[in-house]
Design an enzyme around this catalytic site. Structure first.
Site, PDB file in Angstrom:
ATOM      1  CB  CYS A  88      -0.890   0.060   1.227  1.00 45.87           C
ATOM      2  SG  CYS A  88      -1.978  -1.355   1.345  1.00 45.87           S
TER       3      CYS A  88
ATOM      4  N   GLY B 238       1.342   0.107  -4.833  1.00 44.25           N
ATOM      5  CA  GLY B 238       0.128  -0.696  -4.873  1.00 44.25           C
ATOM      6  C   GLY B 238      -0.622  -0.434  -6.159  1.00 44.25           C
TER       7      GLY B 238
ATOM      8  CE1 TYR C 153      11.827  -3.531  -7.215  1.00 43.65           C
ATOM      9  CE2 TYR C 153      10.198  -4.190  -5.593  1.00 43.65           C
ATOM     10  CZ  TYR C 153      10.566  -3.987  -6.904  1.00 43.65           C
ATOM     11  OH  TYR C 153       9.662  -4.222  -7.901  1.00 43.65           O
TER      12      TYR C 153
ATOM     13  CG  ASN D 164       2.256   1.232   3.709  1.00 54.00           C
ATOM     14  OD1 ASN D 164       3.305   1.856   3.682  1.00 54.00           O
ATOM     15  ND2 ASN D 164       2.181  -0.005   3.270  1.00 54.00           N
ATOM     16  N   GLY D 165       0.807  -1.265   5.765  1.00 57.17           N
ATOM     17  CA  GLY D 165       1.453  -2.127   6.744  1.00 57.17           C
ATOM     18  C   GLY D 165       0.662  -3.401   6.897  1.00 57.17           C
TER      19      GLY D 165
END
Ligand code: SF4
Length: 487
Positions: free
Chosen positions: A18, A44, A259, A119-120
């Protein structure tokens, strides 16, 4: 089929699940959210959503697909009224990509409307969910984020902020969260700061986002990172910073630097591009090799390859050209076509590499399928030797903090030592960056094994939180990947 939805044919990478953005106090907040989400598209690509608030009502648009396709209509944008908004990009690889899981999630609580995006990954979400269901909560989605809504709804504290803090104190794992209420916006980063979150300013408005590129795209000024464990409340009265969780040593995700984040982002005060270049320098020092040229696997290996080439004094060349027009699936391939897939995305620059000794740089090896095909492609194009150098340590463990990792049995490095991987990928030599080399690239002397400076669990297996759901239940890695039959 699900594997094709984001990256057709072959996509042998870990994926963020996300990206988030929130805007407080700007006319057309939803449009700013949409632009920010576009800059965060790499985090995402399955679905995107925005919820705005116009002072009276909440407005939401959520849809499967890319940001550009979801928010390109005047009608949609006109409906997302208000000077406050939050938005979310979602990545997921399992069948659970239904619209009901697309964020922001919204609920009418006793205190009023409440929208949330995340996000997570909450690593005790299944346990919490089972407890909540037992107490009568009815879930609408299989998203771990919905657990937070129910914890807020059932908290016995009086104010919404206290209910929210109460909810987060029960949650384990990684979260960078944005919430929208009738009063304002709340942003929060988990105590370890696993996932990134930054704060910016656009004239009088505040913007909170996963990465600085979402600020850059709208001309906002980067103020600072949201600190690990910090909770920011933005209302008409201004911005308030709280520390409700006590202080622990942060462990932000080291893979953001390898990345996930865009190279033009600044993550926790460090330029991602500069770190990746320095990773290449460390790699050249640790594992030198004689060769005619350094070639990156584009685009993710490029900054490390530049660093390697400069440190080794070997020319950097674009020996592999990447098509920029491979997006979502345009045909549904059978096995035979699927095996050709890597050539759709990458092609060897034959005139350059024929008869040459190549140092091939990639950021990581996950399953190894792409590496195998790219090496074969270089050999078919006449490369005399291929020496592969990887800009991170071997990826041996799954991530439980919001990154889609194949199960351990599919991770090449979990099953083979380096020499066996070399044979499998069919390269003349193979070397990975050491874990201390990675920390050095980040400006540390080495990894502090007693108190690591980052989460590096996918390399070391040293997880910074309890993994309650993994310990207690036989389940997939993350709740977002849980089929309904499990609930
Ligand atoms: S396990 Fe790996 S990918 Fe997941 S948060 Fe930790 S370092 Fe990042």
């Amino acid at each position: 089929m699900d594997d094709f939805t984001t990256n057709p044919f072959d996509d042998d990478k870990l994926h963020e699940e996300c990206g988030v953005i929130g805007v407080y106090g700007a006319e057309g907040a939803a449009a700013i959210c949409a632009l920010g989400l576009h800059a965060l598209q790499h985090r995402g690509q399955e679905a995107a959503g925005i919820t705005s608030f116009d002072g009276k009502e909440f407005h939401t648009h959520r849809a499967m697909g890319h940001v550009a396709g979801n928010f390109d209509s005047d009608g949609v944008m006109a409906r997302l009224k208000g000077e406050v908004g939050i938005g979310h990009n979602r990545y997921a690889t399992t069948g659970e990509t239904a619209l009901r899981n697309v964020q922001p999630l919204f609920a009418e609580l006793a205190s009023g409307g409440f929208a949330i995006c995340h996000n997570g990954n909450i690593s005790n979400a299944i346990k919490l969910r089972k407890d909540l269901v037992r107490r009568g909560s009815i879930f609408q989605s299989t998203s771990d984020t919905e657990v937070i809504i129910h914890l807020v709804a059932t908290s016995t504290y009086r104010t919404l902020l206290d209910k929210f803090i109460d909810a987060l104190k029960q949650v384990e794992g990684a979260y960078s969260l944005l919430c929208l209420t009738g009063e304002g916006m709340i942003a929060c980063r988990d105590p370890l700061g696993v996932r990134p979150l930054v704060l910016g300013r656009l004239n009088d408005a505040y913007i909170v986002a996963s990465e600085t590129v979402a600020l850059d795209v709208v001309g906002a000024t980067f103020l600072r990172s949201v600190e690990p464990g910090e909770l920011i409340v933005i209302t008409a009265r201004g911005l308030r910073s709280l520390r409700p969780f006590g202080v622990v040593r942060p462990r932000p995700c080291i893979f953001e630097h390898v990345y996930f984040s865009r190279p033009d982002s600044v993550v926790d005060g460090r330029s991602v591009y500069q770190v990746r270049k320095q990773i290449g320098v460390e790699l050249a020092r640790e594992s030198p090799v004689e060769a005619d040229m350094v070639v990156p696997v584009p685009d993710s290996g490029t900054p490390a390859a530049i660093g390697f080439a400069q440190a080794a004094g070997i020319p950097f060349e674009l020996g592999i050209i990447r098509s920029h027009y491979v997006g979502r699936t345009f045909i549904q391939p059978g096995d035979q076509i699927r095996n050709l897939g890597v050539k759709l995305k990458h092609n060897a620059n034959r005139a350059l590499i024929d008869g040459k000794k190549i140092v091939l740089i990639d950021d990581s090896i996950v399953r190894g399928t792409t590496s195998l095909k790219i090496v074969q492609m270089l050999r078919d194009a006449g490369a005399e030797e291929v020496h592969m150098r990887i800009a991170s340590p071997p990826t041996r463990h799954s991530c439980y903090y919001g990154v889609d990792t194949p199960e351990r049995s599919k991770l090449l490095a979990a099953n083979m030592d380096v020499e066996r991987m070399r044979e499998y990928i069919k390269v003349d030599s193979l070397a990975f960056l050491s874990i201390d080399g990675l920390y050095r690239a980040l400006g540390e002397d080495m990894r502090d094994d007693a108190a690591p400076q980052h989460c590096d669990a996918c390399f070391t297996g040293d997880y910074p939180t309890r993994l309650t759901d993994q310990e207690d239940f036989e389940v997939p890695d993350q709740l977002s990947m849980l089929a309904e039959r499990m609930i």
